[in-house]
Design a protein around this motif. Structure first.
Motif, PDB file in Angstrom:
ATOM      1  N   GLU A 116       0.743  -1.253  -0.055  1.00 35.84           N
ATOM      2  CA  GLU A 116       0.085   0.001  -0.156  1.00 35.84           C
ATOM      3  C   GLU A 116       1.030   1.332   0.033  1.00 35.84           C
ATOM      4  O   GLU A 116       0.677   2.157  -0.789  1.00 35.84           O
ATOM      5  CB  GLU A 116      -1.101  -0.139   1.235  1.00 35.84           C
ATOM      6  N   THR A 117       2.030   1.229   0.841  1.00 37.44           N
ATOM      7  CA  THR A 117       2.991   2.198   0.828  1.00 37.44           C
ATOM      8  C   THR A 117       3.582   2.617  -0.696  1.00 37.44           C
ATOM      9  O   THR A 117       3.721   3.570  -1.007  1.00 37.44           O
ATOM     10  CB  THR A 117       4.067   2.040   1.749  1.00 37.44           C
ATOM     11  N   ARG A 119       2.193   1.642  -3.592  1.00 42.62           N
ATOM     12  CA  ARG A 119       1.388   2.100  -4.301  1.00 42.62           C
ATOM     13  C   ARG A 119       1.226   3.522  -4.276  1.00 42.62           C
ATOM     14  O   ARG A 119       0.933   4.305  -5.152  1.00 42.62           O
ATOM     15  CB  ARG A 119      -0.261   1.550  -4.088  1.00 42.62           C
ATOM     16  N   GLU A 120       1.043   4.090  -2.835  1.00 41.55           N
ATOM     17  CA  GLU A 120       0.770   5.481  -2.692  1.00 41.55           C
ATOM     18  C   GLU A 120       1.857   6.309  -3.112  1.00 41.55           C
ATOM     19  O   GLU A 120       1.933   7.416  -3.775  1.00 41.55           O
ATOM     20  CB  GLU A 120       0.649   5.737  -1.237  1.00 41.55           C
ATOM     21  N   ARG A 121       3.072   5.788  -3.186  1.00 40.29           N
ATOM     22  CA  ARG A 121       4.321   6.565  -3.520  1.00 40.29           C
ATOM     23  C   ARG A 121       4.235   6.735  -5.043  1.00 40.29           C
ATOM     24  O   ARG A 121       4.631   7.907  -5.480  1.00 40.29           O
ATOM     25  CB  ARG A 121       5.460   5.900  -3.010  1.00 40.29           C
ATOM     26  N   SER A 123       1.978   6.290  -7.297  1.00 40.62           N
ATOM     27  CA  SER A 123       0.835   7.018  -7.891  1.00 40.62           C
ATOM     28  C   SER A 123       1.232   8.480  -7.955  1.00 40.62           C
ATOM     29  O   SER A 123       0.779   9.356  -8.619  1.00 40.62           O
ATOM     30  CB  SER A 123      -0.338   6.835  -7.320  1.00 40.62           C
ATOM     31  N   ASP A 124       2.240   8.885  -7.080  1.00 46.49           N
ATOM     32  CA  ASP A 124       2.463  10.384  -7.074  1.00 46.49           C
ATOM     33  C   ASP A 124       3.789  10.736  -7.585  1.00 46.49           C
ATOM     34  O   ASP A 124       4.454  11.839  -7.401  1.00 46.49           O
ATOM     35  CB  ASP A 124       2.648  10.834  -5.435  1.00 46.49           C
ATOM     36  N   GLY A 138       3.797  14.317  -3.107  1.00 46.92           N
ATOM     37  CA  GLY A 138       3.377  14.332  -1.555  1.00 46.92           C
ATOM     38  C   GLY A 138       4.569  15.034  -0.807  1.00 46.92           C
ATOM     39  O   GLY A 138       4.307  15.988  -0.011  1.00 46.92           O
TER      40      GLY A 138
END
Length: 226
Positions: A116-117, A119-121, A123-124, A138
């Motif tokens: 999940e970490t 994926r978040e990184r 996507s940004d 971010g």
């Protein structure tokens, strides 16, 4: 003569390898060797290896082992009197075995970051293709949205950084990295770090390197062809 220290860092896409590598290089005086940098440099210089590399990159294919070792090992031979940190090489067991024939690593850092970490990184994450500079909207955004800080050229987002492609990339990384990790574990040089924030992982890596670099000299890399 000062002790030589040779290390490598491993981790899936978005794990923070580049950030941690630069901190290690600055804090401990290791020469930072990025395989991505050498790939781009060889393509720009239109060397024989660079022409080969470009043929794979243009087709969005992974650069095969024999091309990567042909590119990286001569660079490492030239640095036989230096301490360094490798990022992006070796990626496969074949590459790791080829590196072992040249010199033994003192330390391999493996980063274990939750999906999940990552994926978040990712996507940004936006990239300046020519230089490889990476921005994160971010925590490390460009000064001008969508533009590289140095050249002002447009940033892009890689298709394989998008969530739908990330799971396949992570599966491939785990499959390819496992035998490399097992090899370095068997040699007693592997140290794994888990977490969701680079700033929280860094103190542990910093402490480990402080200990290792003062206790483990490395033999000089061999200069002959393996």
């Amino acid at each position: 003569m000062a002790k030589l220290f040779r290390a490598a860092i491993m981790g899936p896409p978005g794990s923070g390898k580049g950030t941690i590598s630069k901190r290690i290089a600055q804090s401990f005086g290791l020469q930072y060797l990025s395989s991505g940098h050498y790939l781009r440099e060889s393509i720009a210089a239109n060397t024989e290896a660079g022409v080969l590399v470009k043929s794979y990159v243009e087709r969005s294919m992974l650069v095969p082992d024999h091309v990567m070792t042909r590119l990286m090992l001569p660079r490492l031979k030239q640095l036989s009197g230096h301490s360094w940190l490798l990022d992006g090489f070796p990626r496969t067991l074949s590459q790791a075995q080829a590196l072992n024939n040249l010199c033994q690593l003192d330390l391999v850092i493996s980063l274990n970051i939750p999906y999940e970490t990552l994926r978040e990184r990712l996507s940004d994450r936006w990239v300046h293709p020519a230089s490889g500079r990476v921005y994160n909207m971010g925590f490390n955004p460009p000064r001008v949205k969508g533009k590289d800080d140095v050249t002002g050229e447009p940033l892009i987002q890689h298709d394989d950084d998008k969530p739908e492609a990330l799971m396949a990339r992570l599966r491939h990384y785990k499959d390819v990295a496992k035998p490399v990790i097992d090899l370095y574990k068997s040699q007693g040089v592997l140290h794994s770090f888990s977490g969701t924030e680079t700033d929280r992982i860094w103190p542990y890596i910093n402490s480990l390197l402080n200990t290792k670099m003062h206790t483990q000299p490395s033999d000089a890399c061999r200069t002959q062809t393996p």
